[in-house]
Scaffold this motif. Structure first.
Motif, PDB file in Angstrom:
ATOM      1  N   PHE A 163       0.807  -1.225   0.000  1.00  0.00           N
ATOM      2  CA  PHE A 163       0.000   0.000   0.000  1.00  0.00           C
ATOM      3  C   PHE A 163       0.844   1.281   0.000  1.00  0.00           C
ATOM      4  O   PHE A 163       0.342   2.353   0.361  1.00  0.00           O
ATOM      5  N   ASP A 211      -7.172   1.403   2.222  1.00  0.00           N
ATOM      6  CA  ASP A 211      -8.618   1.231   2.070  1.00  0.00           C
ATOM      7  C   ASP A 211      -9.211   1.770   3.350  1.00  0.00           C
ATOM      8  O   ASP A 211      -8.526   1.866   4.371  1.00  0.00           O
ATOM      9  N   ARG A 230      -8.597   0.701   6.925  1.00  0.00           N
ATOM     10  CA  ARG A 230      -8.214  -0.719   6.962  1.00  0.00           C
ATOM     11  C   ARG A 230      -7.135  -0.980   8.015  1.00  0.00           C
ATOM     12  O   ARG A 230      -6.284  -0.115   8.239  1.00  0.00           O
ATOM     13  N   TRP A 273      -1.788  -8.968   2.150  1.00  0.00           N
ATOM     14  CA  TRP A 273      -3.171  -8.504   2.298  1.00  0.00           C
ATOM     15  C   TRP A 273      -3.651  -8.713   3.732  1.00  0.00           C
ATOM     16  O   TRP A 273      -4.516  -8.011   4.235  1.00  0.00           O
ATOM     17  N   LEU A 308      -8.480   5.261  -0.260  1.00  0.00           N
ATOM     18  CA  LEU A 308      -8.928   4.644  -1.522  1.00  0.00           C
ATOM     19  C   LEU A 308     -10.449   4.580  -1.550  1.00  0.00           C
ATOM     20  O   LEU A 308     -11.075   3.550  -1.311  1.00  0.00           O
ATOM     21  N   ARG A 356     -20.510  -5.069  -5.730  1.00  0.00           N
ATOM     22  CA  ARG A 356     -19.971  -3.975  -4.929  1.00  0.00           C
ATOM     23  C   ARG A 356     -20.898  -2.775  -4.870  1.00  0.00           C
ATOM     24  O   ARG A 356     -20.494  -1.700  -4.437  1.00  0.00           O
ATOM     25  N   LYS A 377     -13.077   6.094  -7.053  1.00  0.00           N
ATOM     26  CA  LYS A 377     -12.954   4.813  -7.785  1.00  0.00           C
ATOM     27  C   LYS A 377     -14.327   4.264  -8.135  1.00  0.00           C
ATOM     28  O   LYS A 377     -15.343   4.747  -7.623  1.00  0.00           O
ATOM     29  N   HIS A 378     -14.358   3.296  -9.116  1.00  0.00           N
ATOM     30  CA  HIS A 378     -13.240   2.815  -9.919  1.00  0.00           C
ATOM     31  C   HIS A 378     -13.477   3.323 -11.322  1.00  0.00           C
ATOM     32  O   HIS A 378     -14.424   2.895 -11.975  1.00  0.00           O
ATOM     33  N   ARG A 408     -14.302  -8.905 -13.610  1.00  0.00           N
ATOM     34  CA  ARG A 408     -13.919  -7.489 -13.630  1.00  0.00           C
ATOM     35  C   ARG A 408     -12.549  -7.258 -14.280  1.00  0.00           C
ATOM     36  O   ARG A 408     -12.258  -6.167 -14.737  1.00  0.00           O
ATOM     37  N   MET A 456      -8.751   6.387  -8.979  1.00  0.00           N
ATOM     38  CA  MET A 456      -8.310   5.012  -9.217  1.00  0.00           C
ATOM     39  C   MET A 456      -8.911   4.488 -10.513  1.00  0.00           C
ATOM     40  O   MET A 456     -10.135   4.511 -10.688  1.00  0.00           O
ATOM     41  N   TYR A 502     -10.244  -2.074 -13.221  1.00  0.00           N
ATOM     42  CA  TYR A 502      -9.658  -3.291 -13.798  1.00  0.00           C
ATOM     43  C   TYR A 502     -10.089  -3.552 -15.233  1.00  0.00           C
ATOM     44  O   TYR A 502      -9.333  -4.102 -16.032  1.00  0.00           O
ATOM     45  N   ASP A 524      -5.913   0.340 -10.031  1.00  0.00           N
ATOM     46  CA  ASP A 524      -6.429  -0.634  -9.085  1.00  0.00           C
ATOM     47  C   ASP A 524      -5.343  -1.696  -8.943  1.00  0.00           C
ATOM     48  O   ASP A 524      -4.465  -1.828  -9.793  1.00  0.00           O
ATOM     49  N   TRP A 525      -5.421  -2.432  -7.895  1.00  0.00           N
ATOM     50  CA  TRP A 525      -4.316  -3.345  -7.540  1.00  0.00           C
ATOM     51  C   TRP A 525      -4.241  -4.521  -8.499  1.00  0.00           C
ATOM     52  O   TRP A 525      -5.064  -5.422  -8.465  1.00  0.00           O
ATOM     53  N   SER A 585     -12.199  -5.533  -0.151  1.00  0.00           N
ATOM     54  CA  SER A 585     -11.212  -4.569   0.346  1.00  0.00           C
ATOM     55  C   SER A 585     -11.819  -3.548   1.304  1.00  0.00           C
ATOM     56  O   SER A 585     -11.107  -2.830   1.984  1.00  0.00           O
ATOM     57  N   GLU A 636     -17.089  -7.914  -2.937  1.00  0.00           N
ATOM     58  CA  GLU A 636     -16.151  -7.665  -4.037  1.00  0.00           C
ATOM     59  C   GLU A 636     -15.680  -8.966  -4.670  1.00  0.00           C
ATOM     60  O   GLU A 636     -15.475  -9.954  -3.992  1.00  0.00           O
TER      61      GLU A 636
HETATM   62  C1  GLC Z   1      -9.058  -3.978  -4.751  1.00  0.00           C
HETATM   63  C2  GLC Z   1     -10.206  -3.059  -5.064  1.00  0.00           C
HETATM   64  C3  GLC Z   1      -9.938  -1.621  -4.753  1.00  0.00           C
HETATM   65  C4  GLC Z   1      -9.063  -1.546  -3.523  1.00  0.00           C
HETATM   66  C5  GLC Z   1      -7.715  -2.122  -3.907  1.00  0.00           C
HETATM   67  C6  GLC Z   1      -6.759  -2.172  -2.709  1.00  0.00           C
HETATM   68  O1  GLC Z   1      -8.912  -4.961  -5.723  1.00  0.00           O
HETATM   69  O2  GLC Z   1     -10.783  -3.154  -6.370  1.00  0.00           O
HETATM   70  O3  GLC Z   1     -11.190  -0.969  -4.537  1.00  0.00           O
HETATM   71  O4  GLC Z   1      -8.929  -0.210  -3.074  1.00  0.00           O
HETATM   72  O5  GLC Z   1      -7.805  -3.410  -4.480  1.00  0.00           O
HETATM   73  O6  GLC Z   1      -7.240  -3.059  -1.756  1.00  0.00           O
END
Ligand code: GLC
Length: 735
Positions: free
Chosen positions: A56, A73, A79, A87, A135, A149, A182-183, A193, A226, A229, A261-262, A396, A483
């Motif tokens: 992150f 997040d 988070r 993760w 995020l 989502r 996002k997104h 996705r 952001m 995907y 996006d990640w 997330s 998600e």
């Molecule tokens: C996830 C999500 C995104 C999130 C990111 C980091 O795949 O699509 O909303 O902020 O990765 O966790």
């Protein structure tokens, strides 16, 4: 008094003056600092800044005093800390948070002040945790009620989503924390996705799927965005020229950074050329291939560096990326004016409770079953969602909350304060999932009883109760509000429909309370006297729900989406259309999303967009316009008196829709162009006034690639939902 020679005084004054001048010269403008810093950076230092260095964070330039950039997040709370490249939570004991209500609940408040309160509160928590980029918020349009989502987003209407995103963004960024809206964009379903390749006509793109992002950038001033995907017209959105370069940075003038996006980046050349600024989460197996750092294997890491060193590409694009990243760092990590932030404060819990209570939607209330009456002494609560954590799980946005007041807890506290007793029975067994990314809810919901046993128990108890509160809906496990997966149907899962029907048969004084982020089918609706959509309420969910059930809070939430009777009524589920989609997918319904479809096709929804009841009643008078016409570049005012005709204070959401009565092109019957929540005492009347501007009359002319208002007659339709227009006023538009 000691005599000080004149010369000494003059020297002291001169030194002071020079110091002031010097100090004023050290406060260079943001843009000058960016240019000066860029000039000092090597190519290697620049490349290090445009991709992640950990799960992150992205690198700073230690030798130049430029700090790292830390993201977190998610849209509903901060988070828990994770390990460098994981993760799973790191197991800190100081990083629990307040879980605020899901954004669909925020949208359901239809109250910009609640959005500002939300942004301020979550921004303070991000600031306290020393995060630079939050995020969120998510503003993707609800195209289908099966979208996994949707609970993270703000409904089906671009005007509502944009209006509710802006105060959130400003509230967060006032803390020196960037939002990352996002997104962006067209991420409207989850299952595929990463591979779904969306195409649609430009009117739908510009009129439905872009406006909330445009408002977030141009009015909210979001410092980052952001990219999603999915693909758009065959090119990954994370390096899509049209979406990132032509529209976002070109047409809209976005000066912030695009964060992938990640795992959303898939090509170095495209990422270089097409506007990707910071690459996160890319799946590389660099660590397993003996590389010292998998992050060096990112598309915008060594591969980019090699292209520059070989002379294959220049550094013009690199400098643009780095300017944007430096600007983001200057606004956040290096921002000397940042407030201190705060975490888990009473104010934040109060905000979560207030937003949750204002977002709860009273869908139906016949027979005056609610609010709970003083003579109700025996209450039965039925349902897994009365006791199940909705904060742990769902992807997330999952959180490690300091506490979560479940519906049963809130109901029990409030009932006992009113001298009533409460009993709970499971009713059904849904998901026993109790952990996510290392965060545990602490619940063991395993139950070996059969459905028949569970239903029999519930019925037996229901027959003895004064009031039955069924608390069900969806949860945060796969194929629910989650998600990475989508729902597989509109129906309630786990046999809830049958249970509800049985309960209604056993005791007609049964209220149905749904915890969900999406609409569900209601085959029992005609027998149910009271139905509430309580959303995912976060840490204070149970208190917010009890506040509304007992009338301590008069419900004022309104639906941010259309509640369909069946899936087949929905625009994204017509004959010949598939779901979930993968590969090339065309949004054939075009601009007719949500109520725009139901209105135009004459389909009656179960509950219309914008619907929500109160424990009091309201009446709207005749709409009046300040003029008979709008001329080019002009505007006019539309006013309507609103009266609380009931016996208790309450708030109503007055909605302004505009119809183009003489359009030369297909246009929806009406489109939301204004809303105002007004709180009134019993008998009080207040006039709500809307400013109707030329832009509110426009549609996007794809051929001319511009917004156009056609001369002719328009009608302002004002009411309390898309299905409850109380008054209209027509006017002309002329160029
Ligand atoms: C996830 C999500 C995104 C999130 C990111 C980091 O795949 O699509 O909303 O902020 O990765 O966790």
């Amino acid at each position: 008094m000691k005599h000080i020679p004149f010369l000494s005084l003059a020297l002291a004054a001169a030194v002071t003056f020079v110091a002031c001048v010097n100090s004023s010269q050290t406060t260079v403008s943001e843009e000058d600092w960016i240019e000066q810093t860029l000039a000092k950076m090597s190519v290697e230092q620049k490349v290090k800044m445009i991709h992640a260095q950990s799960k992150f964070s992205s690198a700073g330039v230690p030798e130049l005093g430029i700090p790292e950039l830390w993201c977190t997040d998610g849209p509903h709370g901060i988070r828990p800390e994770v390990l460098w490249d994981e993760w799973v939570q790191a197991g800190w004991t100081s990083d629990s948070c307040v879980a605020f209500p899901a954004l669909t609940c925020l949208a359901a408040t239809w109250n910009r002040e609640m959005s500002a309160l939300y942004g301020k509160s979550i921004g303070e928590e991000a600031r306290y945790r020393e995060k630079d980029v939050l995020l969120g918020p998510g503003v993707n349009i609800l195209r289908t009620p099966l979208g996994g989502r949707n609970f993270e987003y703000m409904g089906e209407d671009p005007y509502l989503a944009g209006e509710m995103a802006v105060p959130y963004i400003k509230g967060v960024q006032a803390n020196g924390v960037a939002t990352c809206v996002k997104h962006y964009c067209l991420n409207n379903e989850e299952t595929h996705r990463h591979t779904v390749d969306i195409d649609l006509d430009d009117r739908a793109l510009y009129e439905i799927y872009l406006p909330a992002f445009k408002k977030a950038v141009q009015e909210g001033g979001s410092w980052s965005i952001m990219s999603s995907y999915n693909l758009y017209r065959g090119q990954h959105v994370c390096h899509n020229k049209r979406l990132l370069v032509d529209i976002l940075k070109g047409e809209w003038g976005f000066d912030g950074a695009v964060i992938s996006d990640w795992g959303g980046v898939h090509d170095t050349d495209e990422a270089i050329q097409n506007g990707m600024d910071i690459e996160f989460g890319t799946w590389t197996d660099g660590l397993t291939m003996g590389k010292t750092n998998s992050y060096d294997s990112y598309y915008l890491a060594d591969p980019y560096l090699e292209k520059i060193r070989s002379g294959e590409v220049g550094t013009e694009e690199l400098d643009d990326k780095v300017r944007r990243v430096l600007r983001l760092i200057h606004r956040t990590a290096m921002n000397p004016a940042k407030p201190t932030g705060s975490m888990r404060s009473p104010e934040h819990y109060a905000a979560a409770r207030k937003i949750g209570g204002e977002g709860i939607v009273l869908l139906k209330n016949e027979g005056d079953l609610l609010p709970v009456k003083a003579d109700v002494k025996k209450i039965l609560v039925v349902g897994e969602n009365a006791v199940k954590s909705m904060i742990v799980g769902g992807g997330s946005s999952s959180l490690k909350a300091q506490h979560e007041i479940y519906p049963l807890t809130g109901i029990t506290e409030r009932a006992e304060a009113a001298g009533a007793t409460v009993k709970w029975v499971r009713g059904y067994v849904g998901s026993t999932q109790n952990s996510y990314n290392g965060v545990k809810s602490g619940q063991d919901l395993n139950d070996s009883r059969s459905t028949a046993e569970l239903v029999a128990e519930a019925i037996g108890e229901a027959e003895k109760a004064d009031l039955v509160l069924f608390v069900g809906g969806l949860n945060k496990s796969n194929h629910q509000d989650c998600e990475g997966t989508d729902r597989e149907g509109l129906e309630l899962p786990y046999g809830q429909d049958n249970l509800i029907e049985e309960l209604l048969g056993a005791n007609p004084n049964t209220a149905v309370i749904l915890i969900s982020g999406n609409p569900v089918a209601m085959p029992w609706i005609s027998d149910a006297p009271a139905v509430i959509e309580a959303w995912h309420g976060g840490s204070e969910a149970g208190h917010a729900l009890a506040d509304v059930l007992w009338g301590d809070v008069n419900p004022s939430g309104h639906l941010p989406f259309t509640w369909p009777a069946t899936l087949a009524d929905c625009p994204a589920h017509q004959d010949g259309m598939t779901f979930p989609n993968d590969g090339k997918t065309f949004y054939s319904e075009g601009i007719l999303v949500g109520y725009r479809w139901f209105d135009t096709k004459g389909i009656a929804p179960l509950f219309p967009f914008g619907h929500g009841l109160s424990y009091t009643t309201f009446a709207l008078g005749e709409a009046r316009t300040s003029a008979s016409a709008i001329r080019k570049g002009g505007s006019l005012k539309v006013s309507v008196p609103v009266t609380n005709t009931g016996d208790r204070a309450g708030a109503e959401v007055i909605q302004l829709y505009i119809s183009d009565d003489e359009a030369s092109v297909l246009r929806p019957e009406k489109e939301l162009k204004g809303f105002e929540k007004v709180c009134l005492q019993p008998g009080e009347t207040r006039t709500v006034t809307f400013d109707v501007k030329e832009e509110d009359l426009q549609f996007f002319d794809a051929d001319k690639h511009e917004w156009v208002a056609e001369p002719g007659t328009f009608t302002a339709r004002i009411g309390t939902s898309a299905g409850a227009i109380a008054t209209t006023a027509s006017f002309n538009y002329s160029r």
